[in-house]
Design an enzyme around this catalytic site. Structure first.
Site, PDB file in Angstrom:
ATOM      1  N   ASP A  17      31.847  44.463  38.585  1.00 19.61           N
ATOM      2  CA  ASP A  17      31.851  44.560  36.933  1.00 19.61           C
ATOM      3  C   ASP A  17      30.694  43.785  36.426  1.00 19.61           C
ATOM      4  O   ASP A  17      30.202  43.056  36.725  1.00 19.61           O
ATOM      5  CB  ASP A  17      33.302  43.901  36.735  1.00 19.61           C
ATOM      6  N   ASP A  19      30.655  42.954  32.320  1.00 17.49           N
ATOM      7  CA  ASP A  19      31.205  41.846  31.379  1.00 17.49           C
ATOM      8  C   ASP A  19      32.320  41.054  31.661  1.00 17.49           C
ATOM      9  O   ASP A  19      33.223  41.460  32.224  1.00 17.49           O
ATOM     10  CB  ASP A  19      31.639  42.476  29.895  1.00 17.49           C
ATOM     11  N   ASP A 196      37.223  41.300  36.025  1.00 16.74           N
ATOM     12  CA  ASP A 196      37.727  40.199  35.109  1.00 16.74           C
ATOM     13  C   ASP A 196      38.906  40.718  34.292  1.00 16.74           C
ATOM     14  O   ASP A 196      39.832  39.882  33.558  1.00 16.74           O
ATOM     15  CB  ASP A 196      37.038  39.363  34.286  1.00 16.74           C
TER      16      ASP A 196
END
Ligand SMILES: [Mg+2]
Length: 247
Positions: A17, A19, A196
């Site tokens: 991922d 961000d 996240d």
């Protein structure tokens, strides 16, 4: 839960991922900073893994390219709606109805007039309402986006950290990873994915089902089997990964 100890004996395919995983989240998406040391680690890993590395993100592919430049990796963008494979070919679902942006704009208009620090992010096949400047408006923002999406066929809601998004139906992060694992140079390797946010759970589930390694970055309930306390701990792990893999 801690971070996995991967070694050169493991032929891995790395999915990351962006961000909140490779960069700390900023007030606005264009304000994040990709550290030089992180970019160097990605370049090194790209070489070591023979290109079996991909960014799997809610952002558009072009935005990831700008951050990584001159490195150009495989990228699945807009939560898996679009995907560029390792050969550079684009994969996009047919018949995306991108005409819903105006409807989202109309729905968000009243609250955005009242709170000008809220903002809409326009992407290919998606419009995201960011409320980081007004966390207290979370329920109001989700409710108005839910109502708007309910009235739009072929459009689904995606939740994220301080963002709620209307997205054309098609793809998710797990499906994007599954597609990569059918292709060179990812095929036959063990998938490792780190993310996240709630949109990463599809990918954790897929990777777990494939006997891969799933890593949650930061707090919160998750299907992932490993965890980094935050972006800092994850990036420290990522930067030592080339040496662990024999680079
Ligand atoms: Mg993220």
């Amino acid at each position: 839960m801690t971070l996995p100890d991967l070694s050169d004996s493991e032929r891995i395919a790395l999915f990351l991922d962006f961000d909140g995983t490779l960069v700390a989240i900023a007030d606005r998406p264009d304000e994040v900073q990709l550290d030089l040391s992180t970019r160097k680690a990605l370049m090194h890993l790209d070489t070591l893994l023979g290109g079996a590395i991909a960014i799997v993100t809610g952002r558009e592919i072009a935005a990831v390219d700008r951050f990584l430049d001159p490195l150009r990796l495989s990228v699945a963008g807009v939560h898996g709606l679009t995907r560029r494979d390792a050969q550079g070919h684009m994969h996009t679902p047919d018949n995306i109805n991108g005409g819903f942006a105006a409807a989202i704009e109309r729905a968000a208009w009243p609250i955005m007039q009242e709170y000008p620090a809220l903002f809409l992010e326009y992407k290919y096949g998606a419009v995201a309402l960011h409320y980081r400047s007004h966390p207290e408006l979370e329920q109001a923002c989700i409710a108005l986006m839910e109502a708007a999406v309910d009235a739009l066929p072929g459009v689904e809601l995606k939740r994220g950290k301080m963002v709620v998004e209307a997205k054309a139906v098609g793809g998710n992060k797990g499906a994007a990873i599954a597609d990569y694992l059918n292709e060179k140079p990812f095929a036959g390797r063990r998938a490792v994915f780190a993310g996240d946010d709630v949109t990463d759970e599809d990918a954790f589930i897929l990777v777990n089902a494939r006997d891969g390694v799933s890593i949650k970055v930061g707090p919160g309930e998750t299907h992932a089997t490993y965890r980094a306390a935050g972006t800092g701990e994850f990036l420290a792990w990522l930067r030592q990964l080339p040496a662990k893999l024999g680079g």
